[in-house]
Write a protein that holds these residues in place. Structure first.
Motif, PDB file in Angstrom:
ATOM      1  N   LYS A  63     -53.141  -7.093 -59.518  1.00  0.00           N
ATOM      2  CA  LYS A  63     -54.208  -6.618 -60.563  1.00  0.00           C
ATOM      3  C   LYS A  63     -55.731  -7.705 -60.029  1.00  0.00           C
ATOM      4  O   LYS A  63     -56.265  -7.692 -60.471  1.00  0.00           O
ATOM      5  N   ASN A  64     -55.625  -9.813 -59.500  1.00  0.00           N
ATOM      6  CA  ASN A  64     -56.766 -10.167 -58.507  1.00  0.00           C
ATOM      7  C   ASN A  64     -56.612  -9.737 -57.467  1.00  0.00           C
ATOM      8  O   ASN A  64     -57.500 -10.320 -56.862  1.00  0.00           O
ATOM      9  N   GLY A  65     -56.325  -8.566 -56.600  1.00  0.00           N
ATOM     10  CA  GLY A  65     -56.542  -8.314 -55.114  1.00  0.00           C
ATOM     11  C   GLY A  65     -55.329  -9.159 -54.378  1.00  0.00           C
ATOM     12  O   GLY A  65     -55.755  -9.130 -53.236  1.00  0.00           O
ATOM     13  N   GLU A  66     -54.826  -9.963 -55.488  1.00  0.00           N
ATOM     14  CA  GLU A  66     -54.053 -11.138 -54.423  1.00  0.00           C
ATOM     15  C   GLU A  66     -52.210 -10.779 -53.576  1.00  0.00           C
ATOM     16  O   GLU A  66     -51.566 -10.347 -55.104  1.00  0.00           O
ATOM     17  N   PRO A  67     -52.319 -11.122 -52.428  1.00  0.00           N
ATOM     18  CA  PRO A  67     -50.710 -10.788 -52.504  1.00  0.00           C
ATOM     19  C   PRO A  67     -49.726 -11.664 -52.741  1.00  0.00           C
ATOM     20  O   PRO A  67     -50.353 -12.960 -53.071  1.00  0.00           O
ATOM     21  N   PRO A  68     -48.344 -11.299 -53.514  1.00  0.00           N
ATOM     22  CA  PRO A  68     -47.485 -12.022 -54.182  1.00  0.00           C
ATOM     23  C   PRO A  68     -46.979 -12.892 -53.240  1.00  0.00           C
ATOM     24  O   PRO A  68     -46.642 -12.636 -51.814  1.00  0.00           O
ATOM     25  N   VAL A  69     -46.789 -14.234 -53.999  1.00  0.00           N
ATOM     26  CA  VAL A  69     -46.116 -15.344 -52.034  1.00  0.00           C
ATOM     27  C   VAL A  69     -45.183 -15.293 -52.701  1.00  0.00           C
ATOM     28  O   VAL A  69     -44.467 -15.924 -54.448  1.00  0.00           O
ATOM     29  N   ILE A  70     -44.045 -15.297 -51.797  1.00  0.00           N
ATOM     30  CA  ILE A  70     -42.487 -15.680 -52.097  1.00  0.00           C
ATOM     31  C   ILE A  70     -42.110 -16.639 -51.194  1.00  0.00           C
ATOM     32  O   ILE A  70     -42.470 -17.006 -50.365  1.00  0.00           O
ATOM     33  N   ASP A  71     -41.399 -17.511 -52.338  1.00  0.00           N
ATOM     34  CA  ASP A  71     -40.653 -18.845 -51.359  1.00  0.00           C
ATOM     35  C   ASP A  71     -39.153 -18.454 -50.479  1.00  0.00           C
ATOM     36  O   ASP A  71     -38.657 -17.740 -50.669  1.00  0.00           O
ATOM     37  N   GLY A  72     -39.419 -18.834 -48.773  1.00  0.00           N
ATOM     38  CA  GLY A  72     -38.166 -18.311 -48.730  1.00  0.00           C
ATOM     39  C   GLY A  72     -38.174 -16.753 -48.005  1.00  0.00           C
ATOM     40  O   GLY A  72     -39.281 -16.628 -47.732  1.00  0.00           O
ATOM     41  N   LYS A  73     -37.236 -16.276 -47.887  1.00  0.00           N
ATOM     42  CA  LYS A  73     -37.273 -14.796 -47.264  1.00  0.00           C
ATOM     43  C   LYS A  73     -37.427 -14.278 -48.502  1.00  0.00           C
ATOM     44  O   LYS A  73     -36.808 -12.991 -48.371  1.00  0.00           O
TER      45      LYS A  73
END
Length: 307
Positions: free
Chosen positions: A198-208
């Motif tokens: 919602k802030n226009g930022e991509p989600p950050v995912i640890d690992g794969k």
């Protein structure tokens, strides 16, 4: 069933309880909520009307539990300290979850209630050895919360053998839905992703992003509790999940689409423990006549759009 039949509901003013109470009223029950209101919603309880009574009290006090349960024919025990708080404060967790469990179960046995429904957790399994996770699999609880949930199931067995207490322990998988606190352990990843999107930022995912959970909507959780109050079979634990494991990578994609964001997830390359969860749902079908009705993609999309 007469309209005078009353359900005693610990923690009934909380997130799950507020979804269960309307279903109990629809079935013709009256409801006596017993809740310390630490996370309860007093206004929401008041809105239910005269057939719902609120006792503002704590399950740690056995005398208060015993007195308040008088005249109730069935019990739902949902009051507990959350999984993340149990790790930061094991003392309070043991006090409320262990002593509270025993106070409620002992009172139910003394009063001769017809059925006790215990809100247990899939966390009693620990990291599963296989998928889907079956009720007869080895239990390996890892935190004070999970340990207390497993001990609660064992205590029910004691009062069943000693006093004939009839019980069902519902092992909830990863509950989500409208009205849940943003601090809730299993939804922290959902909230983190949605807030970034919602802030226009991509989600950050640890690992794969291969870690997975069995996300089940609170409406379905509430249905399972209502069914467990009246089902014929008893004295067994029952998984309550969808039977589908949704990976963190898939969750990010679902939420990106729901928000309508034009981003791709960022993968943070580091070693992570890949834990996966999915419920074996056969016993829920056989014992409760329960199947999850809200598919994860729809449930998550509705949740995002409701904000």
């Amino acid at each position: 069933m007469t309209s005078a039949e009353t359900v005693f509901f610990t923690g009934g003013a909380g997130f799950i309880g507020l979804h269960v109470v309307p279903m109990l009223l629809e079935k013709g029950y009256k409801v006596r909520i017993f809740d310390n209101m630490f996370r309860g919603d007093r206004d929401a309880v008041a809105a239910f009307g005269d057939d719902v009574e609120l006792i503002d009290q704590d399950v740690r006090y056995g005398g208060a539990v015993h007195a308040a349960m008088k005249g109730c024919s069935k019990v739902i025990h949902a009051a507990a300290v959350s999984i993340n708080k149990s790790q930061s404060d094991p003392y309070e967790s043991m006090d409320i979850n262990m002593i509270g469990n025993h106070n409620v179960f002992a009172a139910a046995a003394d009063h001769g209630v017809q059925r006790l429904v215990y809100c247990s957790s899939a966390s009693v399994y620990g990291d599963p050895e296989r998928l889907p996770m079956h009720e007869d699999d080895r239990l390996d609880p890892q935190t004070p919360y999970c340990i207390s949930k497993r001990a609660g199931e064992d205590l029910l067995g004691f009062y069943q053998r000693r006093s004939g207490l009839s019980w069902i322990a519902l092992r909830f998988f990863n509950v989500y839905g409208p009205g849940q606190k943003t601090t809730a352990y299993y939804t922290s990843v959902i909230n983190h992703f949605v807030n970034r999107l919602k802030n226009g930022e991509p989600p950050v995912i640890d690992g794969k992003g291969e870690q997975s959970m069995d996300f089940i909507h609170v409406h379905d959780i509430a249905r399972s509790i209502a069914l467990a109050l009246d089902c014929e079979q008893d004295n067994v634990p029952v998984n309550v999940g969808t039977g589908i494991d949704t990976s963190i990578k898939d969750l990010a994609e679902i939420l990106i689409n729901a928000v309508g964001a034009d981003v791709a997830p960022i993968f943070n390359p580091r070693d992570v423990l890949v834990s996966r969860r999915a419920a074996d749902v056969q016993r829920a079908k056989e014992v409760l006549g329960f199947e999850a009705s809200i598919e994860v993609r729809k449930g998550m999309t509705d949740l995002v759009n409701a904000d």
